[in-house]
Design an enzyme around this catalytic site. Structure first.
Site, mmCIF file in Angstrom:
data_model
loop_
_atom_site.group_PDB
_atom_site.id
_atom_site.type_symbol
_atom_site.label_atom_id
_atom_site.label_comp_id
_atom_site.label_asym_id
_atom_site.label_seq_id
_atom_site.Cartn_x
_atom_site.Cartn_y
_atom_site.Cartn_z
ATOM 1 N N TRP A 106 0.891 -1.399 -0.219
ATOM 2 C CA TRP A 106 -0.569 -0.324 -0.251
ATOM 3 C C TRP A 106 0.995 1.124 0.013
ATOM 4 O O TRP A 106 1.243 2.625 -0.599
ATOM 5 C CB TRP A 106 -1.280 -0.714 1.819
ATOM 6 C CG TRP A 106 -1.683 -1.350 0.705
ATOM 7 C CD1 TRP A 106 -1.975 -2.233 2.113
ATOM 8 C CD2 TRP A 106 -3.243 -1.603 0.108
ATOM 9 N NE1 TRP A 106 -2.998 -3.398 1.481
ATOM 10 C CE2 TRP A 106 -3.411 -2.402 0.174
ATOM 11 C CE3 TRP A 106 -3.560 -0.637 -1.336
ATOM 12 C CZ2 TRP A 106 -4.650 -3.497 -0.794
ATOM 13 C CZ3 TRP A 106 -4.337 -1.499 -1.894
ATOM 14 C CH2 TRP A 106 -5.435 -2.506 -1.510
ATOM 15 N N ASP A 176 -1.884 6.141 6.321
ATOM 16 C CA ASP A 176 -2.883 5.550 6.132
ATOM 17 C C ASP A 176 -3.231 4.662 7.041
ATOM 18 O O ASP A 176 -2.562 3.996 7.008
ATOM 19 C CB ASP A 176 -2.108 5.156 4.483
ATOM 20 C CG ASP A 176 -3.359 3.613 4.211
ATOM 21 O OD1 ASP A 176 -4.612 3.572 5.329
ATOM 22 O OD2 ASP A 176 -3.155 3.225 3.173
ATOM 23 N N LYS A 200 -12.767 -1.951 6.958
ATOM 24 C CA LYS A 200 -11.990 -2.307 8.310
ATOM 25 C C LYS A 200 -12.805 -2.432 9.215
ATOM 26 O O LYS A 200 -13.529 -3.620 9.798
ATOM 27 C CB LYS A 200 -10.809 -2.563 8.026
ATOM 28 C CG LYS A 200 -9.784 -2.894 7.002
ATOM 29 C CD LYS A 200 -8.814 -2.631 6.724
ATOM 30 C CE LYS A 200 -8.109 -2.564 4.893
ATOM 31 N NZ LYS A 200 -8.318 -3.955 4.110
HETATM 32 C C1 PLP Z 1 -3.763 -0.081 4.139
HETATM 33 C C2 PLP Z 1 -4.547 -0.053 3.129
HETATM 34 N N1 PLP Z 1 -4.688 0.941 2.514
HETATM 35 C C3 PLP Z 1 -5.372 1.136 1.670
HETATM 36 C C4 PLP Z 1 -6.153 0.171 0.901
HETATM 37 C C5 PLP Z 1 -6.974 0.240 -0.163
HETATM 38 O O1 PLP Z 1 -7.810 0.630 0.098
HETATM 39 P P1 PLP Z 1 -9.740 0.801 -0.156
HETATM 40 O O2 PLP Z 1 -9.674 -0.652 -1.391
HETATM 41 O O3 PLP Z 1 -10.419 2.066 -0.002
HETATM 42 O O4 PLP Z 1 -8.966 2.333 -1.987
HETATM 43 C C6 PLP Z 1 -6.145 -0.949 2.106
HETATM 44 C C7 PLP Z 1 -7.227 -1.961 1.161
HETATM 45 O O5 PLP Z 1 -6.868 -3.018 1.361
HETATM 46 C C8 PLP Z 1 -5.135 -1.184 2.922
HETATM 47 O O6 PLP Z 1 -5.162 -2.022 3.424
#
Ligand code: PLP
Length: 365
Positions: A106, A176, A200
Site C-alpha cells: 500500500w 494511511d 475494516k
Molecule cells: C493499508 C491499506 N491502504 C489502502 C487500501 C486500499 O483501500 P481501498 O480499497 O479503500 O482503496 C487498503 C485496502 O485493503 C489497505 O489495507
C-alpha cells in the site's frame, strides 16, 4: 426479527466482520428509519433526519479518537486509494519534495501516485527484508522542508504495524490508517492528516474517513478539480455532492458499538488478547508455523504466517475452510496465511482458530 443464520468465523482482511448487534439494529431500522417511514438510504441527504445522522457520526468519531478542535472530519468516496492521489495533488507544492516510508504494497501504491504530481523520495524502505519490519525511527531520512512524510500505520498484506510514530516536528505527518484506525488509542495531534477506508474497523466499504488539521488546508494547491480538493468537502461538511449516506449511517452505528464496549482503551485491550492467542500458537509451534513479521513489528490486526511448504499451507487452508474459518488465506500477491482480527472479530473466533491451529499441528507436525 433476529438473524437466524449461523454467523461464520470471519477473518477477512476487508471488507470484514461487522458487530452482530450493529447488523441487527440496521436490519430493524431498514424499512422505517426512526419514524420517517423510509429507509435511511431513501432519505434526502439534505433532510434534517439525515443531517442528524451525519453530524452524530462526526461527533462520535471526535469523541472516541479525542480529535482536537483544529481538525476537520470528512467522509469521502473513492476509497483509501483515491487518497493516494488526493494527498500529493493537494499538498505536494511545486519546489517541495514529499517523503514516503515504504512498508508494503500500500505504501508502494501511495508512492507511485505521488510520483505523478512532483518530486518524491523514500525516507526508508524495508522491502529488501520482504517487509517484515517497520523501520527504526532513527533510520528515517527526511528534510524539515519536505511537504509531508507519509506512512502506512498497519500493513494489511505483510502484517506489520507501527508501535511508535515518528516525531516529524515541522513536517506534516500523513498516515494511511485503513487497517488499524480505532483499534488502539492514538495521539491525533501528531498527524496533519489521517485517512482510512471504512471497510475494516469502521463499517462497510464506500466511505473513506479523513481527519485533517485545518492549518494544512491553508497550504493546499488550488489548481485542481473541485471534487478532489479537500477544501471543497471541508467547506460543505462533506455534503458538496451526495455522500454515501447508508455507509455513513453504518459507520455511526459501529462507533456507537465501540462506545458501548467501553471505548478505544477497552477495544485495544481485547485486540491484544485476541492477537496473542494466535501469535502464542505460532511462537510455541517449534517452527511449524512461521510468522512473517518480526516480533517487534507484528500487527495486532493482520496476523501473517506460513507453514513449511506450500502443500501443507494448502491443506491447512482447506481444512480451516471446512471448519468454518473464512478469509485465512494470505493476500493473492504473497500467498501464505493471514488472520485479520479487527475490532468486530470476537475473542471466541480467535480462540477457536488458535485451537484449530494447535490441532492441525498435532495431526500434521
Ligand atoms: C493499508 C491499506 N491502504 C489502502 C487500501 C486500499 O483501500 P481501498 O480499497 O479503500 O482503496 C487498503 C485496502 O485493503 C489497505 O489495507
Amino acid at each position: 426479527m433476529k438473524l437466524d443464520i449461523q454467523r461464520t468465523y470471519n477473518f477477512n482482511a476487508g471488507p470484514s466482520a461487522l458487530p452482530l448487534s450493529v447488523l441487527e439494529k440496521a436490519q430493524a431500522e431498514l424499512v422505517n428509519f426512526r419514524g420517517t417511514g423510509m429507509s435511511v438510504m431513501e432519505l434526502s441527504h439534505r433532510s434534517a433526519a439525515y443531517e442528524e445522522v451525519h453530524n452524530l457520526v462526526k461527533s462520535r468519531l471526535k469523541e472516541l479518537l479525542s480529535i482536537p478542535d483544529d481538525y476537520e472530519i470528512l467522509f469521502l468516496q473513492g476509497g483509501a486509494s483515491l487518497q493516494f492521489s488526493m494527498i500529493p495533488m493537494n499538498f505536494l507544492q511545486s519546489g517541495k519534495k514529499a517523503s514516503y516510508v515504504m512498508t508494503g504494497s500500500w505504501s508502494e501504491k501511495a508512492f507511485k501516485e505521488a510520483k505523478l504530481f512532483g518530486e518524491v523520495y523514500q525516507a526508508a524502505s524495508t522491502k529488501e527484508d520482504k517487509y517484515r519490519t517497520i523501520p527504526k525511527l532513527s533510520d528515517l531520512i527526511f528534510d524539515q522542508s519536505d511537504a509531508y512524510l507519509h506512512i502506512t500505520s498497519s500493513n494489511t498484506i505483510y502484517g506489520t504495524q507501527w508501535k511508535v510514530f515518528p516525531d516529524t516536528e515541522n513536517v506534516p505527518l500523513i498516515a494511511d490508517m485503513s487497517s488499524d484506525i480505532l483499534s488502539r488509542p492514538i495521539d491525533v495531534s501528531k498527524f496533519a492528516l489521517i485517512y482510512a477506508g471504512a471497510q475494516k474497523n469502521l463499517g462497510p466499504s464506500g466511505v473513506t474517513v479523513v481527519i485533517i488539521r485545518k492549518e494544512l488546508l491553508e497550504q493546499a494547491n488550488t489548481n485542481i478539480p473541485t471534487m478532489l480538493k479537500y477544501s471543497t468537502h471541508v467547506n460543505n461538511n462533506s455534503l458538496y455532492n451526495t455522500p454515501p449516506t447508508f455507509g455513513i449511517y453504518m459507520l455511526g452505528e459501529v462507533l456507537g458499538w465501540v462506545q458501548e464496549q467501553g471505548g478505544i482503551q477497552e477495544i485495544a485491550k481485547r485486540n491484544e488478547e485476541k492477537a496473542k492467542l494466535i501469535y502464542d500458537v505460532i511462537d510455541q509451534s517449534n517452527g511449524f508455523y512461521i510468522g512473517h513479521a518480526d516480533t517487534d513489528s507484528r500487527s495486532l490486526m493482520n496476523i501473517t504466517f506460513n507453514l513449511q511448504s506450500e502443500e501443507l499451507e494448502k491443506k491447512f487452508l482447506s481444512e480451516a475452510k471446512k471448519e468454518g474459518f473464512v478469509g485465512v488465506n494470505g493476500h493473492r500477491s504473497i500467498g501464505g496465511c493471514r488472520a485479520s482480527t479487527y475490532n468486530a472479530v470476537p475473542y471466541e473466533a480467535c480462540k477457536s482458530f488458535s485451537e484449530f491451529m494447535v490441532q492441525f499441528q498435532k495431526h500434521n507436525g
